[in-house]
Design an enzyme around this catalytic site. Structure first.
Site, PDB file in Angstrom:
ATOM      1  N   ARG A  85      26.146 -46.434  -9.101  1.00  0.00           N
ATOM      2  CA  ARG A  85      25.066 -46.146 -10.041  1.00  0.00           C
ATOM      3  C   ARG A  85      25.460 -46.590 -11.437  1.00  0.00           C
ATOM      4  O   ARG A  85      26.541 -46.275 -11.916  1.00  0.00           O
ATOM      5  CB  ARG A  85      24.783 -44.643 -10.059  1.00  0.00           C
ATOM      6  CG  ARG A  85      23.822 -44.341 -11.162  1.00  0.00           C
ATOM      7  CD  ARG A  85      23.201 -43.011 -11.104  1.00  0.00           C
ATOM      8  NE  ARG A  85      22.307 -42.897 -12.248  1.00  0.00           N
ATOM      9  CZ  ARG A  85      21.647 -41.813 -12.524  1.00  0.00           C
ATOM     10  NH1 ARG A  85      21.734 -40.767 -11.758  1.00  0.00           N
ATOM     11  NH2 ARG A  85      20.865 -41.774 -13.562  1.00  0.00           N
ATOM     12  N   ARG A  94      17.569 -47.533 -10.789  1.00  0.00           N
ATOM     13  CA  ARG A  94      18.856 -47.003 -10.352  1.00  0.00           C
ATOM     14  C   ARG A  94      19.044 -47.158  -8.846  1.00  0.00           C
ATOM     15  O   ARG A  94      18.070 -47.121  -8.090  1.00  0.00           O
ATOM     16  CB  ARG A  94      19.048 -45.552 -10.783  1.00  0.00           C
ATOM     17  CG  ARG A  94      18.050 -44.555 -10.287  1.00  0.00           C
ATOM     18  CD  ARG A  94      16.938 -44.129 -11.232  1.00  0.00           C
ATOM     19  NE  ARG A  94      17.082 -44.241 -12.641  1.00  0.00           N
ATOM     20  CZ  ARG A  94      17.450 -43.245 -13.454  1.00  0.00           C
ATOM     21  NH1 ARG A  94      17.768 -42.075 -12.968  1.00  0.00           N
ATOM     22  NH2 ARG A  94      17.484 -43.427 -14.737  1.00  0.00           N
ATOM     23  N   ASP A  97      19.943 -41.804  -7.312  1.00  0.00           N
ATOM     24  CA  ASP A  97      19.846 -40.672  -8.211  1.00  0.00           C
ATOM     25  C   ASP A  97      19.810 -39.428  -7.328  1.00  0.00           C
ATOM     26  O   ASP A  97      18.982 -39.353  -6.417  1.00  0.00           O
ATOM     27  CB  ASP A  97      18.519 -40.819  -8.980  1.00  0.00           C
ATOM     28  CG  ASP A  97      18.477 -40.001 -10.234  1.00  0.00           C
ATOM     29  OD1 ASP A  97      19.509 -39.411 -10.594  1.00  0.00           O
ATOM     30  OD2 ASP A  97      17.400 -39.944 -10.853  1.00  0.00           O
ATOM     31  N   ASP A  99      19.505 -35.291  -7.572  1.00  0.00           N
ATOM     32  CA  ASP A  99      19.227 -34.163  -8.462  1.00  0.00           C
ATOM     33  C   ASP A  99      19.330 -32.862  -7.692  1.00  0.00           C
ATOM     34  O   ASP A  99      18.718 -32.717  -6.629  1.00  0.00           O
ATOM     35  CB  ASP A  99      17.797 -34.274  -9.027  1.00  0.00           C
ATOM     36  CG  ASP A  99      17.649 -35.384 -10.051  1.00  0.00           C
ATOM     37  OD1 ASP A  99      18.647 -35.679 -10.742  1.00  0.00           O
ATOM     38  OD2 ASP A  99      16.548 -35.947 -10.148  1.00  0.00           O
TER      39      ASP A  99
HETATM   40  N1  ROI Z   1      10.055 -42.426 -10.685  1.00  0.00           N
HETATM   41  C1  ROI Z   1       9.914 -42.203  -9.363  1.00  0.00           C
HETATM   42  N2  ROI Z   1       8.742 -42.496  -8.771  1.00  0.00           N
HETATM   43  N3  ROI Z   1      10.908 -41.668  -8.615  1.00  0.00           N
HETATM   44  C2  ROI Z   1      12.111 -41.350  -9.158  1.00  0.00           C
HETATM   45  O1  ROI Z   1      13.019 -40.876  -8.449  1.00  0.00           O
HETATM   46  C3  ROI Z   1      12.292 -41.566 -10.541  1.00  0.00           C
HETATM   47  N4  ROI Z   1      13.460 -41.249 -11.175  1.00  0.00           N
HETATM   48  C4  ROI Z   1      13.633 -41.434 -12.463  1.00  0.00           C
HETATM   49  C5  ROI Z   1      12.567 -42.011 -13.354  1.00  0.00           C
HETATM   50  C6  ROI Z   1      13.096 -43.282 -14.003  1.00  0.00           C
HETATM   51  C7  ROI Z   1      12.213 -40.977 -14.412  1.00  0.00           C
HETATM   52  N5  ROI Z   1      11.362 -42.347 -12.629  1.00  0.00           N
HETATM   53  C8  ROI Z   1      11.221 -42.118 -11.289  1.00  0.00           C
HETATM   54  O2  ROI Z   1      14.768 -41.085 -13.009  1.00  0.00           O
END
Ligand code: ROI
Length: 164
Positions: A85, A94, A97, A99
């Protein structure tokens, strides 16, 4: 030791995003003191934020873990790093990610970690897969997630067929 239930949001929009998500789901199952109980389908979603980037693939995993929230966060960040990443720009594309969305009924406001994830209830690409996994889910403040889903814009959010 007490085990905990935690929900993890996964997102990727670079370098074969589906492959990153499917692989990360397996890797989450292999984290120390952790097993994956379930995972949502993968969803294609339009990017939130800058639009000059590819669509995302998103999913949510439910795990059982003996790790503390911060130990889990360390593991998730190490996993992100293994997917190379890079944080090139704010809200940019990315490879992976991860979370930490919810951890039992905990409410945490630490320098490195806020739980529930502060954007959780505003993001259809998180709420929809979360509800697929746990339709009865209640947030620590007592609100039912199902009741929030109707207010969200789900344009461009579509479940993918399972891998062949
Ligand atoms: N937009 C979508 N659709 N899915 C994501 O996981 C995602 N993650 C982000 C940002 C760039 C805000 N936009 C995203 O971090």
């Amino acid at each position: 030791m007490k085990s905990h239930r935690a929900w993890i949001g996964l997102g990727s929009n670079l370098d074969d995003p589906r492959q990153h998500i499917e692989q990360a789901l397996e890797e989450i199952d292999c984290l120390p003191l952790t097993c994956r109980l379930n995972a949502s389908r993968c969803y294609a979603s339009r990017p939130l934020g800058p639009q000059d980037q590819p669509d995302f693939i998103n999913a949510v995993a439910l795990i059982d873990t003996l790790l503390s929230p911060l130990a889990l966060l360390d593991q998730l960040q190490a996993l992100e790093q293994r997917h190379r990443r890079v944080r090139a720009r704010h809200w940019g594309p990315r490879t992976l990610d991860l979370d930490l969305l919810l951890f039992d009924d905990s409410v945490l406001d630490l320098p490195r970690l806020s739980v529930p994830h502060p954007e959780l209830t505003r993001r259809a690409f998180v709420v929809v897969p979360l509800l697929e996994l746990t339709p009865e889910l209640m947030l620590p403040d007592g609100r039912h997630l199902m009741g929030l889903a109707d207010t969200l814009d789900t344009t461009g959010l579509a479940p993918l067929l399972p891998p062949a």
